[in-house]
Write a protein that holds these residues in place. Structure first.
Motif, short mmCIF file in Angstrom:
data_model
loop_
_atom_site.label_atom_id
_atom_site.label_comp_id
_atom_site.label_asym_id
_atom_site.label_seq_id
_atom_site.Cartn_x
_atom_site.Cartn_y
_atom_site.Cartn_z
N HIS A 1 -49.25 -9.09 -24.25
CA HIS A 1 -48.71 -7.48 -23.99
C HIS A 1 -47.66 -6.34 -25.52
CE1 HIS A 1 -50.95 -7.31 -19.87
NE2 HIS A 1 -50.03 -8.60 -20.03
N VAL A 2 -47.42 -7.63 -26.37
CA VAL A 2 -46.70 -6.91 -27.54
C VAL A 2 -46.72 -5.67 -27.56
CG1 VAL A 2 -45.10 -7.34 -29.38
CG2 VAL A 2 -46.34 -9.20 -28.52
N THR A 3 -45.65 -4.55 -27.51
CA THR A 3 -46.14 -3.00 -27.82
C THR A 3 -46.14 -3.24 -29.16
OG1 THR A 3 -43.39 -3.41 -28.67
CG2 THR A 3 -44.05 -2.71 -26.11
N ALA A 4 -46.24 -4.02 -30.42
CA ALA A 4 -46.98 -4.03 -31.57
C ALA A 4 -48.35 -3.63 -31.96
CB ALA A 4 -45.70 -4.84 -33.14
N ASP A 5 -48.36 -3.16 -33.21
CA ASP A 5 -50.08 -3.70 -33.58
C ASP A 5 -50.14 -2.89 -34.45
OD1 ASP A 5 -52.73 -3.82 -33.66
OD2 ASP A 5 -53.40 -1.76 -32.69
N PRO A 6 -50.37 -3.92 -35.56
CA PRO A 6 -51.12 -6.03 -34.91
C PRO A 6 -49.69 -6.48 -34.56
CG PRO A 6 -51.30 -5.88 -37.16
CD PRO A 6 -51.08 -4.06 -36.57
N VAL B 1 -41.21 -14.85 -28.12
CA VAL B 1 -42.42 -12.82 -28.95
C VAL B 1 -41.32 -12.22 -28.48
CG1 VAL B 1 -43.78 -11.88 -27.40
CG2 VAL B 1 -44.43 -14.15 -26.87
N THR B 2 -41.47 -11.05 -29.10
CA THR B 2 -40.49 -9.26 -29.40
C THR B 2 -41.09 -8.89 -28.82
OG1 THR B 2 -41.04 -8.96 -31.15
CG2 THR B 2 -38.97 -11.44 -31.48
N ASP C 1 -53.06 -13.01 -38.10
CA ASP C 1 -52.43 -12.19 -37.36
C ASP C 1 -53.34 -12.03 -36.04
OD1 ASP C 1 -53.46 -9.52 -36.86
OD2 ASP C 1 -53.66 -8.55 -38.29
N LEU C 2 -52.90 -11.86 -35.08
CA LEU C 2 -53.82 -12.09 -33.22
C LEU C 2 -54.24 -11.12 -33.58
CD1 LEU C 2 -50.49 -13.58 -31.60
CD2 LEU C 2 -52.06 -14.86 -32.62
N THR C 3 -54.76 -10.16 -33.64
CA THR C 3 -55.98 -8.77 -33.43
C THR C 3 -56.83 -10.00 -32.95
OG1 THR C 3 -55.19 -7.66 -35.54
CG2 THR C 3 -57.22 -7.33 -34.50
N GLY C 4 -57.63 -9.44 -32.14
CA GLY C 4 -58.36 -9.53 -31.60
C GLY C 4 -58.90 -10.71 -30.36
N SER C 5 -57.43 -11.33 -30.55
CA SER C 5 -57.01 -12.64 -29.66
C SER C 5 -56.55 -12.69 -27.91
CB SER C 5 -55.85 -14.29 -29.62
OG SER C 5 -55.46 -14.30 -29.56
N VAL D 1 -36.71 -23.09 -31.68
CA VAL D 1 -37.93 -22.26 -31.28
C VAL D 1 -39.18 -22.49 -32.71
CG1 VAL D 1 -38.58 -19.61 -32.22
CG2 VAL D 1 -37.05 -20.53 -30.22
N ASP D 2 -39.97 -23.11 -31.90
CA ASP D 2 -41.03 -23.15 -32.60
C ASP D 2 -42.50 -22.33 -33.55
OD1 ASP D 2 -40.63 -26.28 -31.79
OD2 ASP D 2 -41.45 -25.52 -29.81
N VAL D 3 -42.38 -21.27 -32.46
CA VAL D 3 -43.46 -20.46 -33.28
C VAL D 3 -42.56 -19.06 -33.04
CG1 VAL D 3 -45.46 -19.10 -32.35
CG2 VAL D 3 -45.65 -21.68 -32.33
N VAL D 4 -42.69 -17.86 -33.44
CA VAL D 4 -42.33 -16.53 -33.16
C VAL D 4 -43.63 -15.45 -33.12
CG1 VAL D 4 -40.44 -14.74 -33.80
CG2 VAL D 4 -39.93 -17.01 -34.37
N ILE D 5 -43.33 -14.40 -32.83
CA ILE D 5 -44.92 -13.69 -32.05
C ILE D 5 -44.22 -12.07 -31.97
CG2 ILE D 5 -46.81 -12.72 -30.96
CD1 ILE D 5 -46.72 -15.98 -29.37
N GLY D 6 -44.84 -11.19 -32.80
CA GLY D 6 -44.28 -10.00 -32.36
C GLY D 6 -44.99 -9.35 -33.68
N SER D 7 -44.15 -7.73 -34.68
CA SER D 7 -44.27 -7.53 -35.49
C SER D 7 -44.70 -8.07 -36.68
CB SER D 7 -43.60 -5.63 -35.11
OG SER D 7 -42.62 -6.17 -35.71
N LYS D 8 -44.88 -7.32 -37.08
CA LYS D 8 -45.12 -8.09 -38.94
C LYS D 8 -43.38 -7.67 -39.57
CE LYS D 8 -47.64 -7.66 -43.84
NZ LYS D 8 -48.05 -6.96 -44.48
#
Length: 219
Positions: free
Chosen positions: A193-198, A74-75, A181-185, A136-143
């Protein structure tokens, strides 16, 4: 002969212990502690070293029992211990994994967006290294961050890993076939608590556990 009149080299071990006992009894607590520290310093450090070795050995042994069933990097996010344990538990419950020593690793130490240039460089190097190693299997962060893996051809096409039913259910969240897109998850996006949105998620196609991440956002 009185042991107090003997030369130190002529004293037996029992007599030395007796003299030390008498010396300690004549001291106040402050001087006792100083004497014990000065006289028994090697022994004290030896005992500490033994206990430390036992503790580290036990910790290593316990950690060696665990097997990571999915690793998510998670970035620019953070997660407290309770949130991490809850996500780990819910993911395992969802996939029906009851193995005690299986765990989901959520790595929130990749601070690519740090204001410190050296910290950004270190975080980028760390992420690239563990991804290249297939850990690493999954990366989560800003676009911006996850898009790099799409450009490099390292992102899985979601139509190949999601069932048709899941694709239909999450069609509004799938972006450019490879971004989710994890918006609403509330169970993934919010606790991280990722600082990026979305916030976006990509499944990597170079990991060893490619069959595990597709269930991640279902928890």
């Amino acid at each position: 002969m009185d042991i107090h009149e003997k030369h130190e080299t002529d004293l037996t071990r029992a007599e030395r212990r007796q003299l030390e006992k008498e010396k300690l009894q004549s001291m106040d607590w402050k001087h006792k502690l100083g004497y014990i520290w000065d006289y028994y310093k090697p022994q004290i450090f030896g005992v500490i070293a033994i206990f430390a070795a036992i503790w580290f050995g036990f910790s290593w042994y316990e950690n060696s029992k665990y097997e990571t069933i999915m690793y998510a990097a998670v970035t620019d996010g953070y997660m407290n211990e309770d949130e991490s344990e809850q996500m780990n538990r819910e993911y395992k419950e969802f996939i029906g994994d009851q193995e005690k020593y299986h765990r989901v690793s959520i790595d929130t130490t990749v601070a690519i967006g740090s204001e410190d240039s050296q910290a950004r460089y270190n975080a980028t190097m760390k992420l690239n290294t563990i991804v290249a190693a297939g850990a690493v299997d999954v990366v989560i962060g800003s676009k911006e961050h996850v898009k790099d893996f799409v450009t490099q051809g390292a992102a899985e096409n979601l139509s190949e890993v999601l069932s048709e039913e899941m694709q239909e259910t999450y069609q509004d969240h799938i972006v450019d076939d490879k971004l989710f897109d994890l918006t609403g998850s509330t169970k993934i996006g919010n606790p991280l608590h990722v600082t990026a949105d979305p916030v976006y998620l990509v499944i990597l196609n170079i990991g060893e556990r490619r069959n595990m991440p597709q269930n991640f956002w279902n928890i």
